[in-house]
Design a protein around this motif. Structure first.
Motif, short mmCIF file in Angstrom:
data_model
loop_
_atom_site.label_atom_id
_atom_site.label_comp_id
_atom_site.label_asym_id
_atom_site.label_seq_id
_atom_site.Cartn_x
_atom_site.Cartn_y
_atom_site.Cartn_z
N ARG A 1 0.96 -1.24 -0.01
CA ARG A 1 -0.03 -0.01 0.07
C ARG A 1 0.88 1.28 -0.12
N TYR A 2 0.45 2.24 -0.20
CA TYR A 2 0.95 3.71 -0.20
C TYR A 2 0.07 4.94 0.45
N THR A 3 1.05 5.74 0.72
CA THR A 3 0.45 6.88 1.33
C THR A 3 1.05 8.31 0.75
N VAL A 4 0.42 9.13 0.27
CA VAL A 4 1.09 10.26 -0.42
C VAL A 4 0.79 11.55 0.42
N LEU A 5 1.83 12.03 0.78
CA LEU A 5 1.76 13.48 1.63
C LEU A 5 1.99 14.56 0.88
N ARG A 6 1.31 15.82 0.91
CA ARG A 6 1.66 16.98 0.17
C ARG A 6 1.37 18.24 1.18
N ASN A 7 2.25 19.08 1.43
CA ASN A 7 2.23 20.11 2.28
C ASN A 7 1.67 19.57 3.58
N GLY A 8 2.08 18.41 4.03
CA GLY A 8 1.44 18.10 5.27
C GLY A 8 0.47 17.56 5.48
N ARG A 9 -0.40 17.29 4.29
CA ARG A 9 -1.44 16.41 4.34
C ARG A 9 -1.53 15.18 3.53
N ILE B 1 2.44 10.09 -9.53
CA ILE B 1 3.01 11.42 -9.89
C ILE B 1 2.00 12.53 -9.69
N ALA B 2 0.94 12.27 -10.32
CA ALA B 2 -0.20 13.27 -10.40
C ALA B 2 -0.65 13.48 -9.02
N CYS B 3 -0.43 12.64 -7.95
CA CYS B 3 -0.83 13.21 -6.44
C CYS B 3 0.22 14.04 -5.94
N LEU B 4 1.47 13.94 -6.39
CA LEU B 4 2.68 14.42 -5.68
C LEU B 4 2.64 15.76 -6.05
N ALA B 5 2.14 16.18 -7.15
CA ALA B 5 2.15 17.60 -7.73
C ALA B 5 1.50 18.66 -7.11
#
Length: 235
Positions: free
Chosen positions: A207-215, A231-235
């Protein structure tokens, strides 16, 4: 095995973790992803006992973590492999495996034969054969990584955090590491795997979890996504 609920942390006006939830199951590799500054390092420092959050709860195997104490985190069952591996030159591989841990002794004298034998058994459980009497500085990068993994096994830690573990490894060494990780999974170890190498993530993680700007902005089974979607989630 790992349950994180509502984790938040600010440094002054900078909110680096904002109500983050995350869980890792026994025998699972859970990839923690995000660009630099997304909050990954702060999250693993909280779970490792290095940083105290402003709010939130972290539990390992049902036991709530005492924040701000690396020793308490280790006692709770957290083992962390930071990108800069903590090996001590001048000591043998076996001594590094049991660094900071009780060693076989008699009348206060270390029983080196027993120490070396126990270290060899740990390496064997990882599918490795390393001369445990060597100075650890003589090891290759992947052998030093295996030494850190053997140390985690010696601690019987149910949770292992791996921070960019393949950064210094070749492709062949990475495959060797992945084989060892699969063995850890078979032992029921939960692994929080921090990496920016997405091609590796889709090969090793469940499984994976993506953080962006702390969320937390995305999470789910790796089998249901691909590199382009991540990659789309990271941007």
């Amino acid at each position: 095995m790992l349950a994180i609920d509502g984790l938040s942390k600010s440094y002054g006006d900078a909110l680096v973790l904002d109500d983050v939830d995350l869980d890792v199951k026994a025998g699972e590799v859970h990839a923690l992803l995000g660009e630099n500054g997304a909050g990954k390092s702060t999250l693993i420092k909280v779970v490792s006992g290095v940083v105290t959050p402003d709010r939130g709860r972290v539990a390992v195997a049902g036991v709530e973590l005492q924040f701000g104490s690396p020793h308490a985190a280790m006692a709770t069952g957290v083992s962390t492999m930071f990108q800069e591996l903590a090996t001590v030159g001048g000591l043998s591989v076996a001594e590094n495996v049991f660094l900071g841990r009780p060693t076989p002794s008699r009348f206060g004298i270390v029983r080196r034969g027993a120490l070396n034998r126990q270290a060899r058994e740990l390496f064997a459980s990882l599918g490795q054969s390393i001369d445990v009497t060597l100075d650890v500085d003589r090891l290759s990068p992947v052998q030093k990584t295996m030494t850190a993994l053997a140390r985690s096994l010696s601690q019987r830690a149910p949770l292992l955090i791996m921070d960019e573990p393949t950064a210094a490894l070749t492709d062949a060494e990475t495959l060797e590491l992945f084989a060892a990780i699969h063995r850890l999974q078979a032992h029921g170890v939960a692994i929080l795997y921090v990496s920016h190498r997405l091609d590796e993530v889709v090969r090793i993680a469940d499984r994976y979890t993506v953080l962006r700007n702390g969320r937390r902005v995305a999470s789910g089974p790796v089998a249901e996504t691909d590199v382009a979607a991540i990659i789309a989630c990271l941007a």
